[in-house]
Write a protein that holds these residues in place. Structure first.
Motif, PDB file in Angstrom:
ATOM      1  N   PHE A 117      37.086  41.266  44.698  1.00 17.59           N
ATOM      2  CA  PHE A 117      37.913  40.474  43.562  1.00 17.59           C
ATOM      3  C   PHE A 117      39.544  40.457  43.924  1.00 17.59           C
ATOM      4  CE2 PHE A 117      36.357  44.663  42.300  1.00 17.59           C
ATOM      5  CZ  PHE A 117      37.389  45.323  41.902  1.00 17.59           C
ATOM      6  N   ILE A 162      36.280  37.504  40.509  1.00 15.84           N
ATOM      7  CA  ILE A 162      35.206  38.005  41.559  1.00 15.84           C
ATOM      8  C   ILE A 162      35.489  36.735  42.786  1.00 15.84           C
ATOM      9  CG2 ILE A 162      32.911  38.153  42.233  1.00 15.84           C
ATOM     10  CD1 ILE A 162      32.357  39.625  39.378  1.00 15.84           C
ATOM     11  N   ALA A 164      36.279  39.984  36.874  1.00 12.91           N
ATOM     12  CA  ALA A 164      36.076  41.292  37.707  1.00 12.91           C
ATOM     13  C   ALA A 164      36.090  42.471  36.578  1.00 12.91           C
ATOM     14  CB  ALA A 164      36.999  41.465  38.735  1.00 12.91           C
TER      15      ALA A 164
END
Length: 432
Positions: free
Chosen positions: A53, A58, A382
């Motif tokens: 990430f 991500i 993330a």
């Protein structure tokens, strides 16, 4: 003697870390976690996986063999551990109250019965001592919800690492919370004046609710000369931009409340509580009503119910094809046990991945945040945790790393500080 002074020095350093940790800084370089078992959150499990990430998003989640090259990345080896999406706790007053016996720390409700204009997020306390203890078990997002009265106000989805409530908002004003007045049951052979009065009060309250919703629907379509904060707060219920969370447990109350909302043109309805939801799954499925289920760790509601009914209710909803998520809302500090009620459901019929979905992607769908969180997929936030063992098992849940939007959290909290404090005390005594 040297050992004694070393322990005392450790104790002094612990005192400095006893406060709530400062929010983590923004992610400043790409991070690559490799070697762990990846639980995507949608039922998929990938052994020897990698998650990359950057800038809080991500960019890869899959097999380590196909991961991007580590050039420019901070590469972290988490071999033998497990990576999970950050867990989501719906329907909680966490962040709105701190010390039950100190009124000045309680911001979860307003006076009066009808308060649709109340917004929970503006009272959210990011400096709460409780928040770090919750995220240490993997819970990284909350639906902060007001309580009290019949219409308590509007909830918002917040994350657990921020300088202030503005920075913590994931989804502002996601829905209105209506605590349905329960049906009354006469337990004596003849009607008592007290029961008659209670019945009359309930009927009046339902009439007032019906009037309020009709006025709000008309207000939305008109061009009023002056602002009305209560009616304005309800407008989103009629165009689908805001959910109506109906708090009800009894099967008859659930049906009555849903029909009330439908009659008044509410577009998105969510059942919250739902103790008897398993009894009326056909009704819920036909009306497309998702459920936020509370009370998995609870006693049976009726004398004739199975002793383990609350434990296996998630499995019954799963079998019936109902979209549902789990909530641990009976205790402020108990929110840390959210992964463990999912673990209880595993022991009563669910698979581990189905149970994980009830506290990640299912809840994200119900709250309308599944494009951001809930699963570990490319393009999503993330927001994730790394655990040395099974996150749903209290014996092996050991969160070693946690990230919110790519920012690595400091996993210290007051309870860990107290543990180390008294450990140092007794070690110092033994060293004499």
């Amino acid at each position: 003697m040297k050992l004694k002074y070393l322990i005392i020095a450790l104790f002094i350093s612990l005192q400095a870390s006893a406060q709530v940790p400062a929010p983590a800084p923004l992610q400043n370089k790409p991070i690559l976690l490799t070697g762990a078992t990846l639980h995507v959150g949608n039922g998929t499990v990938i052994e020897k996986a990698a998650v990359a990430f950057d800038k809080g998003k991500i960019i890869y989640a899959g097999s380590a063999s196909s991961a991007p090259t580590a050039t420019g990345y901070e590469q972290i080896d988490v071999t033998g551990q497990h990576i999970y999406p950050g867990l989501i706790q719906p329907n909680t007053t966490l962040g709105l109250n701190e010390i039950a016996s100190v009124r000045a720390t309680l911001d979860q409700q307003e006076v009066g019965q009808i308060n649709p204009n109340v917004r929970a997020m503006v009272a959210y306390n990011t400096d709460s001592d409780v928040l770090p203890t919750i995220r240490a078990n993997g819970v990284l997002l909350l639906q902060v919800t007001p309580v009290g009265g019949t219409i308590s106000g509007t909830s918002s989805v917040m994350h657990l690492d921020a300088w202030n409530w503005e920075d913590a908002v994931v989804k502002a004003d996601d829905g209105m919370h209506l605590y349905w007045p329960p049906l009354l049951y006469q337990t004596q052979s003849e009607t008592t004046p007290a029961f008659t009065e209670a019945q009359r009060n309930r009927e009046k309250l339902l009439q007032d609710l019906d009037k309020l919703f009709k006025e709000a629907a008309a207000f939305r379509l008109g061009t009023p000369n002056k602002e009305n904060f209560k009616l304005t707060a309800l407008k989103g219920l009629f165009d689908g931009t805001k959910r109506l969370y109906l708090h009800a447990d009894n099967a008859k109350d659930i049906i009555e409340s849903v029909r009330f909302a439908q009659k008044n043109g509410v577009k998105q309805i969510v059942l919250t509580g739902g103790r008897d939801a398993w009894r009326i799954t056909d009704f819920l499925r036909e009306n497309n009503i998702p459920v936020i289920l509370s009370g998995v760790h609870a006693l049976p509601g009726l004398a004739g119910d199975d002793t383990d009914l609350a434990y296996k209710t998630p499995f019954l909803l799963q079998q019936a094809g109902i979209l549902y998520g789990l909530s641990y809302s009976t205790s402020l500090h108990g929110v840390r046990n959210l992964p463990f009620i999912a673990g209880t459901a595993v022991a009563h019929g669910l698979t581990k991945e189905q149970a994980l979905m009830t506290i990640t992607v299912n809840t994200a769908k119900i709250l309308g945040i599944d494009t951001q969180v809930g699963t570990l997929e490319t393009g999503k936030d993330a927001t994730l945790v790394v655990s040395a063992g099974d996150l749903l098992d209290m014996r092996t849940n050991q969160v070693t790393q946690a990230y919110i939007q790519g920012r690595r959290l400091v996993l210290t909290d007051k309870q860990k500080y107290l543990y180390q404090k008294f450990k140092a005390k007794y070690q110092a005594g033994e060293a004499k």
